[in-house]
Design a protein around this motif. Structure first.
Motif, PDB file in Angstrom:
ATOM      1  N   SER A  42      -1.850 -38.579  16.033  1.00 11.41           N
ATOM      2  CA  SER A  42      -3.256 -38.207  15.903  1.00 11.41           C
ATOM      3  C   SER A  42      -3.822 -37.803  17.265  1.00 11.41           C
ATOM      4  O   SER A  42      -3.331 -38.245  18.299  1.00 11.41           O
ATOM      5  CB  SER A  42      -4.065 -39.386  15.356  1.00 11.41           C
ATOM      6  OG  SER A  42      -4.028 -40.469  16.263  1.00 11.41           O
ATOM      7  N   PRO A  43      -4.892 -37.012  17.256  1.00  8.35           N
ATOM      8  CA  PRO A  43      -5.602 -36.761  18.511  1.00  8.35           C
ATOM      9  C   PRO A  43      -6.368 -38.019  18.919  1.00  8.35           C
ATOM     10  O   PRO A  43      -6.613 -38.906  18.095  1.00  8.35           O
ATOM     11  CB  PRO A  43      -6.554 -35.612  18.164  1.00  8.35           C
ATOM     12  CG  PRO A  43      -6.719 -35.682  16.684  1.00  8.35           C
ATOM     13  CD  PRO A  43      -5.466 -36.273  16.129  1.00  8.35           C
ATOM     14  N   LYS A  44      -6.764 -38.064  20.168  1.00  9.37           N
ATOM     15  CA  LYS A  44      -7.427 -39.256  20.703  1.00  9.37           C
ATOM     16  C   LYS A  44      -8.717 -39.579  19.944  1.00  9.37           C
ATOM     17  O   LYS A  44      -8.999 -40.737  19.666  1.00  9.37           O
ATOM     18  CB  LYS A  44      -7.714 -39.059  22.194  1.00  9.37           C
ATOM     19  CG  LYS A  44      -8.197 -40.309  22.887  1.00  9.37           C
ATOM     20  CD  LYS A  44      -8.284 -40.102  24.388  1.00  9.37           C
ATOM     21  CE  LYS A  44      -8.642 -41.399  25.090  1.00  9.37           C
ATOM     22  NZ  LYS A  44      -8.637 -41.237  26.554  1.00  9.37           N
ATOM     23  N   TRP A  45      -9.516 -38.578  19.597  1.00  6.14           N
ATOM     24  CA  TRP A  45     -10.784 -38.834  18.904  1.00  6.14           C
ATOM     25  C   TRP A  45     -10.552 -39.523  17.568  1.00  6.14           C
ATOM     26  O   TRP A  45     -11.325 -40.395  17.182  1.00  6.14           O
ATOM     27  CB  TRP A  45     -11.599 -37.547  18.731  1.00  6.14           C
ATOM     28  CG  TRP A  45     -11.010 -36.554  17.762  1.00  6.14           C
ATOM     29  CD1 TRP A  45     -10.213 -35.489  18.073  1.00  6.14           C
ATOM     30  CD2 TRP A  45     -11.143 -36.549  16.340  1.00  6.14           C
ATOM     31  NE1 TRP A  45      -9.839 -34.822  16.929  1.00  6.14           N
ATOM     32  CE2 TRP A  45     -10.399 -35.450  15.848  1.00  6.14           C
ATOM     33  CE3 TRP A  45     -11.811 -37.368  15.428  1.00  6.14           C
ATOM     34  CZ2 TRP A  45     -10.307 -35.152  14.494  1.00  6.14           C
ATOM     35  CZ3 TRP A  45     -11.722 -37.062  14.071  1.00  6.14           C
ATOM     36  CH2 TRP A  45     -10.983 -35.961  13.620  1.00  6.14           C
ATOM     37  N   TYR A  51      -7.769 -41.366  16.744  1.00  7.30           N
ATOM     38  CA  TYR A  51      -7.223 -42.693  17.049  1.00  7.30           C
ATOM     39  C   TYR A  51      -8.347 -43.669  17.379  1.00  7.30           C
ATOM     40  O   TYR A  51      -8.303 -44.833  16.995  1.00  7.30           O
ATOM     41  CB  TYR A  51      -6.237 -42.566  18.210  1.00  7.30           C
ATOM     42  CG  TYR A  51      -5.557 -43.845  18.608  1.00  7.30           C
ATOM     43  CD1 TYR A  51      -4.502 -44.368  17.861  1.00  7.30           C
ATOM     44  CD2 TYR A  51      -5.942 -44.535  19.756  1.00  7.30           C
ATOM     45  CE1 TYR A  51      -3.855 -45.546  18.231  1.00  7.30           C
ATOM     46  CE2 TYR A  51      -5.302 -45.703  20.135  1.00  7.30           C
ATOM     47  CZ  TYR A  51      -4.268 -46.203  19.371  1.00  7.30           C
ATOM     48  OH  TYR A  51      -3.638 -47.365  19.736  1.00  7.30           O
ATOM     49  N   ASN A  52      -9.371 -43.183  18.090  1.00  7.03           N
ATOM     50  CA  ASN A  52     -10.495 -44.031  18.495  1.00  7.03           C
ATOM     51  C   ASN A  52     -11.689 -43.950  17.550  1.00  7.03           C
ATOM     52  O   ASN A  52     -12.732 -44.531  17.833  1.00  7.03           O
ATOM     53  CB  ASN A  52     -10.945 -43.660  19.917  1.00  7.03           C
ATOM     54  CG  ASN A  52      -9.957 -44.119  20.948  1.00  7.03           C
ATOM     55  OD1 ASN A  52      -9.324 -45.166  20.801  1.00  7.03           O
ATOM     56  ND2 ASN A  52      -9.781 -43.328  21.995  1.00  7.03           N
ATOM     57  N   ASP A  58     -13.816 -41.619  17.049  1.00  6.04           N
ATOM     58  CA  ASP A  58     -14.936 -41.166  17.886  1.00  6.04           C
ATOM     59  C   ASP A  58     -15.483 -39.859  17.329  1.00  6.04           C
ATOM     60  O   ASP A  58     -14.850 -38.812  17.434  1.00  6.04           O
ATOM     61  CB  ASP A  58     -14.442 -40.976  19.319  1.00  6.04           C
ATOM     62  CG  ASP A  58     -15.525 -40.566  20.289  1.00  6.04           C
ATOM     63  OD1 ASP A  58     -16.648 -40.230  19.853  1.00  6.04           O
ATOM     64  OD2 ASP A  58     -15.238 -40.573  21.503  1.00  6.04           O
ATOM     65  N   TYR A  81     -16.424 -44.698  21.107  1.00  2.77           N
ATOM     66  CA  TYR A  81     -15.436 -45.491  20.381  1.00  2.77           C
ATOM     67  C   TYR A  81     -16.009 -46.047  19.082  1.00  2.77           C
ATOM     68  O   TYR A  81     -17.086 -46.637  19.073  1.00  2.77           O
ATOM     69  CB  TYR A  81     -14.948 -46.620  21.291  1.00  2.77           C
ATOM     70  CG  TYR A  81     -13.930 -47.551  20.676  1.00  2.77           C
ATOM     71  CD1 TYR A  81     -12.591 -47.222  20.662  1.00  2.77           C
ATOM     72  CD2 TYR A  81     -14.329 -48.758  20.115  1.00  2.77           C
ATOM     73  CE1 TYR A  81     -11.654 -48.085  20.103  1.00  2.77           C
ATOM     74  CE2 TYR A  81     -13.410 -49.624  19.551  1.00  2.77           C
ATOM     75  CZ  TYR A  81     -12.062 -49.281  19.552  1.00  2.77           C
ATOM     76  OH  TYR A  81     -11.152 -50.119  18.997  1.00  2.77           O
ATOM     77  N   SER A 132      -9.648 -45.722  11.373  1.00  2.00           N
ATOM     78  CA  SER A 132      -8.617 -45.814  12.411  1.00  2.00           C
ATOM     79  C   SER A 132      -8.564 -47.177  13.080  1.00  2.00           C
ATOM     80  O   SER A 132      -7.489 -47.739  13.289  1.00  2.00           O
ATOM     81  CB  SER A 132      -8.851 -44.741  13.485  1.00  2.00           C
ATOM     82  OG  SER A 132      -9.024 -43.483  12.922  1.00  2.00           O
ATOM     83  N   GLN A 173       1.005 -43.256  20.922  1.00  2.00           N
ATOM     84  CA  GLN A 173      -0.001 -42.287  20.531  1.00  2.00           C
ATOM     85  C   GLN A 173       0.438 -40.886  20.948  1.00  2.00           C
ATOM     86  O   GLN A 173       0.739 -40.655  22.120  1.00  2.00           O
ATOM     87  CB  GLN A 173      -1.359 -42.602  21.179  1.00  2.00           C
ATOM     88  CG  GLN A 173      -1.907 -43.963  20.835  1.00  2.00           C
ATOM     89  CD  GLN A 173      -1.355 -45.077  21.714  1.00  2.00           C
ATOM     90  OE1 GLN A 173      -0.934 -44.846  22.839  1.00  2.00           O
ATOM     91  NE2 GLN A 173      -1.328 -46.284  21.200  1.00  2.00           N
ATOM     92  N   PHE A 223      -1.243 -38.261  21.457  1.00  2.00           N
ATOM     93  CA  PHE A 223      -2.092 -37.614  22.461  1.00  2.00           C
ATOM     94  C   PHE A 223      -1.706 -38.006  23.883  1.00  2.00           C
ATOM     95  O   PHE A 223      -2.162 -37.387  24.849  1.00  2.00           O
ATOM     96  CB  PHE A 223      -3.578 -37.884  22.198  1.00  2.00           C
ATOM     97  CG  PHE A 223      -3.968 -39.336  22.206  1.00  2.00           C
ATOM     98  CD1 PHE A 223      -4.224 -40.018  23.381  1.00  2.00           C
ATOM     99  CD2 PHE A 223      -4.084 -40.025  20.993  1.00  2.00           C
ATOM    100  CE1 PHE A 223      -4.583 -41.355  23.373  1.00  2.00           C
ATOM    101  CE2 PHE A 223      -4.453 -41.357  20.972  1.00  2.00           C
ATOM    102  CZ  PHE A 223      -4.704 -42.027  22.163  1.00  2.00           C
ATOM    103  N   ASN A 224      -0.855 -38.998  24.053  1.00  2.00           N
ATOM    104  CA  ASN A 224      -0.386 -39.398  25.382  1.00  2.00           C
ATOM    105  C   ASN A 224       0.868 -38.642  25.805  1.00  2.00           C
ATOM    106  O   ASN A 224       1.446 -38.942  26.845  1.00  2.00           O
ATOM    107  CB  ASN A 224      -0.114 -40.904  25.434  1.00  2.00           C
ATOM    108  CG  ASN A 224      -1.396 -41.706  25.520  1.00  2.00           C
ATOM    109  OD1 ASN A 224      -2.386 -41.252  26.082  1.00  2.00           O
ATOM    110  ND2 ASN A 224      -1.393 -42.894  24.958  1.00  2.00           N
TER     111      ASN A 224
END
Length: 166
Positions: A111-114, A116-117, A119, A124, A131, A147, A149-150
């Motif tokens: 998933s993208p960071k947004w 995952y968080n 957001d 957050y 999520s 993750q 996105f990392n």
């Protein structure tokens, strides 16, 4: 139907495909009742890859959802895997009971960071997605999370461990 596809095979539930030291087990195929519904995600194929030389496995849940969860839990013993590709990007996919049956050591959030968080642009857990709830299930299971996105990761399966290489 696509004219560019020359060799098409249809997978069957319970089918085993062996390639060198890998065994691919088809656990679930598309359910036509769901495919034709408004939630095609819930018709995802689920399969497990087993590295037979080290007896380590990874299960791929695709975008499986609630009805898929019910089908998967009809035979929960087959789900146990060392690694899991999180259903529906790790957001509101399969139920907690499916992850409990898998008992993963490592969870891959694609998933993208947004997402995952959770957001929505206001920080957050500001969105309406699940999520963070799904992440709490994974924490309860004591599994590590990766993750997407990392960056790219390599999982190295060995007899007594799985190495995460970034």
């Amino acid at each position: 139907e696509n004219k560019k596809i020359k060799n098409r095979l249809e997978a069957k539930k319970g089918q085993i495909i062996n390639i060198d030291n890998l065994k691919c087990e088809i656990i679930r195929i598309a359910n036509p009742q769901i495919t034709d519904s408004d939630n095609g995600n819930d018709s995802s194929m689920v399969f497990k890859i087993i590295a037979t030389d080290v007896n380590k496995s990874m299960i791929f849940l695709g975008d499986a959802f609630i009805r898929a969860s019910e089908e998967l839990l009809e035979n929960p013993n087959i789900l146990k895997s060392d690694v899991v590709q999180m259903a529906h990007h790790g957001q509101n996919g399969v139920t907690k009971e499916v992850y409990e049956a898998i008992k993963p050591e490592i969870c891959c959030f694609n998933s993208p960071k947004w997402l995952y968080n959770n957001d929505n642009g206001n920080g957050y857990n500001s969105g309406i997605l699940k999520s963070i709830e799904v992440r709490s299930w994974i924490e309860e299971l004591g599994a590590k999370s990766i993750q997407a996105f990392n960056g790219d990761y390599t999982l190295e399966f060995k007899d007594d461990e799985i190495n995460i290489i970034n």
